[in-house]
Every structure is written in structure tokens, then in C-alpha cells.
Motif scaffolding. Structure first.
Motif, PDB file in Angstrom:
ATOM      1  N   SER A  19     -15.965  13.504 -53.409  1.00 18.68           N
ATOM      2  CA  SER A  19     -15.209  12.420 -54.051  1.00 18.68           C
ATOM      3  C   SER A  19     -14.157  11.849 -53.106  1.00 18.68           C
ATOM      4  O   SER A  19     -14.000  10.619 -52.974  1.00 18.68           O
ATOM      5  N   HIS A  20     -13.423  12.749 -52.440  1.00 16.58           N
ATOM      6  CA  HIS A  20     -12.435  12.290 -51.461  1.00 16.58           C
ATOM      7  C   HIS A  20     -13.099  11.532 -50.318  1.00 16.58           C
ATOM      8  O   HIS A  20     -12.625  10.457 -49.906  1.00 16.58           O
ATOM      9  N   SER A  21     -14.207  12.072 -49.797  1.00 17.55           N
ATOM     10  CA  SER A  21     -14.888  11.441 -48.664  1.00 17.55           C
ATOM     11  C   SER A  21     -15.416  10.065 -49.042  1.00 17.55           C
ATOM     12  O   SER A  21     -15.280   9.107 -48.271  1.00 17.55           O
ATOM     13  N   ALA A  22     -16.027   9.948 -50.224  1.00 20.26           N
ATOM     14  CA  ALA A  22     -16.558   8.657 -50.667  1.00 20.26           C
ATOM     15  C   ALA A  22     -15.447   7.623 -50.797  1.00 20.26           C
ATOM     16  O   ALA A  22     -15.608   6.453 -50.408  1.00 20.26           O
ATOM     17  N   GLY A  23     -14.289   8.048 -51.341  1.00 20.18           N
ATOM     18  CA  GLY A  23     -13.167   7.125 -51.472  1.00 20.18           C
ATOM     19  C   GLY A  23     -12.639   6.666 -50.133  1.00 20.18           C
ATOM     20  O   GLY A  23     -12.383   5.465 -49.928  1.00 20.18           O
ATOM     21  N   ALA A  24     -12.485   7.611 -49.195  1.00 25.80           N
ATOM     22  CA  ALA A  24     -11.960   7.261 -47.873  1.00 25.80           C
ATOM     23  C   ALA A  24     -12.932   6.373 -47.103  1.00 25.80           C
ATOM     24  O   ALA A  24     -12.523   5.389 -46.467  1.00 25.80           O
ATOM     25  N   TRP A  56     -25.739  16.987 -55.056  1.00 24.47           N
ATOM     26  CA  TRP A  56     -26.620  15.855 -55.349  1.00 24.47           C
ATOM     27  C   TRP A  56     -26.252  15.141 -56.649  1.00 24.47           C
ATOM     28  O   TRP A  56     -26.217  13.893 -56.668  1.00 24.47           O
ATOM     29  N   PRO A  57     -25.970  15.833 -57.760  1.00 29.18           N
ATOM     30  CA  PRO A  57     -25.493  15.108 -58.949  1.00 29.18           C
ATOM     31  C   PRO A  57     -24.247  14.264 -58.678  1.00 29.18           C
ATOM     32  O   PRO A  57     -24.108  13.155 -59.214  1.00 29.18           O
ATOM     33  N   ILE A  58     -23.338  14.764 -57.846  1.00 30.62           N
ATOM     34  CA  ILE A  58     -22.141  13.989 -57.515  1.00 30.62           C
ATOM     35  C   ILE A  58     -22.524  12.746 -56.707  1.00 30.62           C
ATOM     36  O   ILE A  58     -21.996  11.653 -56.939  1.00 30.62           O
ATOM     37  N   ILE A  59     -23.445  12.894 -55.752  1.00 33.27           N
ATOM     38  CA  ILE A  59     -23.902  11.740 -54.972  1.00 33.27           C
ATOM     39  C   ILE A  59     -24.540  10.701 -55.889  1.00 33.27           C
ATOM     40  O   ILE A  59     -24.306   9.485 -55.743  1.00 33.27           O
ATOM     41  N   LYS A  60     -25.348  11.149 -56.835  1.00 40.71           N
ATOM     42  CA  LYS A  60     -25.984  10.205 -57.769  1.00 40.71           C
ATOM     43  C   LYS A  60     -24.939   9.469 -58.605  1.00 40.71           C
ATOM     44  O   LYS A  60     -25.070   8.258 -58.856  1.00 40.71           O
ATOM     45  N   GLU A  61     -23.888  10.172 -59.019  1.00 42.60           N
ATOM     46  CA  GLU A  61     -22.830   9.526 -59.788  1.00 42.60           C
ATOM     47  C   GLU A  61     -22.040   8.541 -58.912  1.00 42.60           C
ATOM     48  O   GLU A  61     -21.687   7.437 -59.376  1.00 42.60           O
ATOM     49  N   LEU A  62     -21.791   8.925 -57.669  1.00 43.57           N
ATOM     50  CA  LEU A  62     -21.105   8.012 -56.750  1.00 43.57           C
ATOM     51  C   LEU A  62     -21.954   6.771 -56.491  1.00 43.57           C
ATOM     52  O   LEU A  62     -21.429   5.651 -56.395  1.00 43.57           O
ATOM     53  N   HIS A  63     -23.262   6.953 -56.380  1.00 44.60           N
ATOM     54  CA  HIS A  63     -24.157   5.810 -56.192  1.00 44.60           C
ATOM     55  C   HIS A  63     -24.097   4.873 -57.403  1.00 44.60           C
ATOM     56  O   HIS A  63     -24.145   3.642 -57.247  1.00 44.60           O
ATOM     57  N   ARG A  64     -23.965   5.450 -58.581  1.00 44.94           N
ATOM     58  CA  ARG A  64     -23.916   4.641 -59.804  1.00 44.94           C
ATOM     59  C   ARG A  64     -22.612   3.862 -59.922  1.00 44.94           C
ATOM     60  O   ARG A  64     -22.600   2.713 -60.385  1.00 44.94           O
ATOM     61  N   THR A  65     -21.500   4.467 -59.479  1.00 43.87           N
ATOM     62  CA  THR A  65     -20.185   3.867 -59.701  1.00 43.87           C
ATOM     63  C   THR A  65     -19.626   3.113 -58.498  1.00 43.87           C
ATOM     64  O   THR A  65     -18.725   2.288 -58.659  1.00 43.87           O
ATOM     65  N   CYS A  66     -20.139   3.411 -57.303  1.00 46.13           N
ATOM     66  CA  CYS A  66     -19.598   2.789 -56.095  1.00 46.13           C
ATOM     67  C   CYS A  66     -20.668   1.933 -55.409  1.00 46.13           C
ATOM     68  O   CYS A  66     -21.742   2.443 -55.087  1.00 46.13           O
ATOM     69  N   PRO A  67     -20.413   0.659 -55.194  1.00 48.82           N
ATOM     70  CA  PRO A  67     -21.432  -0.220 -54.616  1.00 48.82           C
ATOM     71  C   PRO A  67     -21.767   0.076 -53.156  1.00 48.82           C
ATOM     72  O   PRO A  67     -22.747  -0.445 -52.634  1.00 48.82           O
ATOM     73  N   TYR A  68     -20.958   0.907 -52.500  1.00 50.03           N
ATOM     74  CA  TYR A  68     -21.210   1.187 -51.083  1.00 50.03           C
ATOM     75  C   TYR A  68     -22.044   2.455 -50.866  1.00 50.03           C
ATOM     76  O   TYR A  68     -22.593   2.642 -49.779  1.00 50.03           O
ATOM     77  N   VAL A  69     -22.129   3.311 -51.863  1.00 49.77           N
ATOM     78  CA  VAL A  69     -22.715   4.635 -51.659  1.00 49.77           C
ATOM     79  C   VAL A  69     -24.201   4.657 -51.983  1.00 49.77           C
ATOM     80  O   VAL A  69     -24.612   4.327 -53.107  1.00 49.77           O
TER      81      VAL A  69
END
Length: 320
Positions: A19-24, A56-69
Motif C-alpha cells: 500500500s505504501h509502495s503503490a502510493g509513493a 496478490w489480493p492486495i495488488i488486485k485491489e490496488l488495480h481496481r482503485t488506482c488507475p496507475y497500478v
């Protein structure tokens, strides 16, 4: 025109840091887009390397909520080198340049901006070189530096104090795709590509969360792979040791003959046993080194796939 950039980041059991890495990384991409250094279609590609936690579930959620991931899940754990290769080969199909960086973000993100400047100047490969390893434990720092010196002593073409933090252009990635080997050591392969390259400074920072997945056993295996994949010098050293022991044996034979003639020979059980153990250990070590090379030949000639992709999550360009 600015390049379309993909930041490739391998992940193995990194649920604490994602989560921190995706935000940064997202904030960094937004800043680069606002400065006109990359296109709005630039992405972050997290590679799930067979994680056993919630990565992997976290990556899938980040993909759903963040347009860059975006996310790429491998069918099993294949190791950091192959995971990075999988990400780069997937990203090269739609990217002008790729940056690889560990998901713990200990590498300096500001150095990526400098990498983009070097890309604009015409460099196809830009290496992040660690100018300070103060954040690493003493033992890890010492053994890593010893490993780089050993590689240089063996004639391996490599970048000192460089790991897998680098930028590569599309044509450099296309050239890398022509290397089919299974025993992958990217730090040795990429300098062989021959395209214009340069370096930028990389100041290592403390991890925000979690622990390093590279224990000393994995580092040792990586060192063995790096040496045996790019040089046959250890075999040459074995030949040299064999010649040295031949000379020692001749000298010992002369000594034994002279001692026998002069009636000076004394039963030498201790020296005999020490000699047997010493020579036996050298023989076993030599057989082991040669076995490493034979083992690599065995793996290469089978031509098995390096990895399998279980799932690929990608935003379309019009998702924004």
C-alpha cells in the motif's frame, strides 16, 4: 515526445509494504506526468512471484482503485531475477522504457527522474549505483562488496554496487528478449547488450515495513549463479591448483627418496592423514565446481519455460 514508462516491481510476500509502495509510486508518476517527462499512459506493474500471503489480493485491489497500478501474477515462485524478467517482457509490449525497482522502495525514487533525463539524452540503459549502503546490515554490506570484487577479479563485466534498479529503453528490452537462458543473472547479461549506458547515484533507505526476503542463503546462491553463468575462470583455477599440487608431489617424491637413501625416513602417520584429507577436500571442491557447470548445461538443454503467467491485470488507455 515523452516516453511511456512502466515501473516494474517484483513482490514476494510484501503485503506489509504494498500500500505504501503503490502510493509513493503513483505520486511519483503523477509528478513526472505533470512535468511532461512521461506520458499519462505510464503504469506501475507489480509482479506477484508466487507469494504465500495476501500480496496478490492486495495488488488486485490496488488495480481496481488506482488507475496507475497493473498486476502480473506468476503461477509459482520463480525467484527475483525471473520475476523481473517476466515483468519487463510483459511491459515492453506497450512501453517506451521500463524501470525495475524493488517493492520495498529502499532505492531512491528521485534517481528515477534522473534516469529519465539520461534517457532523453540518448542513453538506452541507466544503472542505479548505490553510493551509500548505510541502511544495510554490516554483514550484508560487507559480503555484497566482497561479491562485487570477486566478480571483477573473475573478469565478469558488471556494474559495481548495482543490483536490479535500472532503466531500459524499448530497443534494449528487445535485445534482452533474445537471451533465452534459464540460469538468469540480469546484472551480468544487461552490460553485454552494448547499448549506450550510464549510471545515476542511488542512496539506499530503510524499509518502511516488512523484512528483506533476500536471506544469506539466497544471496549465496545468487553469487554462485552470477559466477558460473558468466565465466569459466573457476575451472581454470582448478587446473592451476592441479599443476601446483603436481609440483608439490614431485618435491615430496624427491624428499621421500632422499630420506629413504639417507635412512632418515620416520613413520609419519599424522602428516600422511593431513595430506589425504587436504587433497581429498580439494578434489571434492573441484568436482563440485565442475558439477555446477554441468548442472547448468543440464537445465539449459531441457529448454523448459522460465515461468508461467497465471493472471495479468492491465488498465486500458481509455480507463482514465
Amino acid at each position: 515526445m515523452p516516453p511511456r514508462l512502466t515501473i516494474v516491481s517484483p513482490c514476494y510476500n510484501e503485503e506489509a509494504t504494498l500500500s505504501h509502495s503503490a502510493g509513493a509510486l503513483s505520486a511519483f508518476l503523477e509528478r513526472m506526468i505533470s512535468l511532461g517527462k512521461v506520458t499519462p499512459e505510464s503504469r506501475i506493474l507489480f509482479i506477484n512471484d508466487g507469494s504465500q500471503d495476501q500480496t496478490w489480493p492486495i495488488i488486485k485491489e490496488l488495480h481496481r482503485t488506482c488507475p496507475y497500478v497493473d498486476g502480473l501474477s506468476l503461477a509459482g515462485n520463480v525467484g527475483s531475477e525471473l520475476a523481473i524478467m517476466a515483468g519487463m517482457m510483459q511491459a515492453r509490449e506497450y512501453s517506451d522504457a521500463v524501470v525495475t525497482i524493488d517493492s520495498d522502495l529502499q532505492d531512491d525514487l528521485d534517481a528515477v527522474e534522473e534516469m529519465l533525463d539520461r534517457l532523453a539524452e540518448g542513453y538506452d540503459i541507466v544503472y542505479g549505483v548505490k553510493v551509500s549502503r548505510a541502511a544495510d546490515p554490516f554483514l550484508k554490506r560487507t559480503t555484497a562488496q566482497a561479491f562485487y570484487r570477486l566478480q571483477q577479479a573473475m573478469g565478469i563485466r558488471m556494474i559495481y554496487n548495482h543490483t536490479n534498479f535500472r532503466l531500459m529503453s524499448r530497443r534494449a528490452l528487445d535485445a534482452l528478449a533474445l537471451y533465452p537462458e534459464r540460469n538468469l543473472y540480469l546484472r551480468g547479461i544487461i552490460p553485454q547488450l552494448g547499448f549506450p549506458s550510464t549510471t545515476v547515484d542511488d542512496v539506499i533507505r530503510e524499509r518502511e515495513a516488512g523484512t528483506s526476503k533476500y536471506n544469506y542463503r539466497k544471496l549465496l546462491l545468487l553469487a554462485v549463479d552470477g559466477i558460473t553463468s558468466f565465466t569459466t575462470r573457476p575451472i581454470s583455477w582448478i587446473i592451476g591448483m592441479g599443476l601446483a599440487f603436481l609440483l608439490i608431489s614431485i618435491c615430496m617424491a624427491v624428499y621421500v627418496v632422499v630420506s629413504y637413501v639417507e635412512h632418515l625416513s620416520v613413520p609419519g602417520w599424522a602428516s600422511l592423514m593431513l595430506s589425504l584429507w587436504f587433497i581429498g577436500s580439494i578434489l571434492l571442491l573441484s568436482i563440485g565446481v565442475i558439477g555446477q557447470y554441468i548442472g547448468k548445461i543440464y537445465i539449459e538443454i531441457k529448454q523448459r519455460p522460465r515461468y508461467h503467467i497465471a493472471q495479468f491485470l492491465k488498465h486500458n488507455d481509455d480507463d482514465r
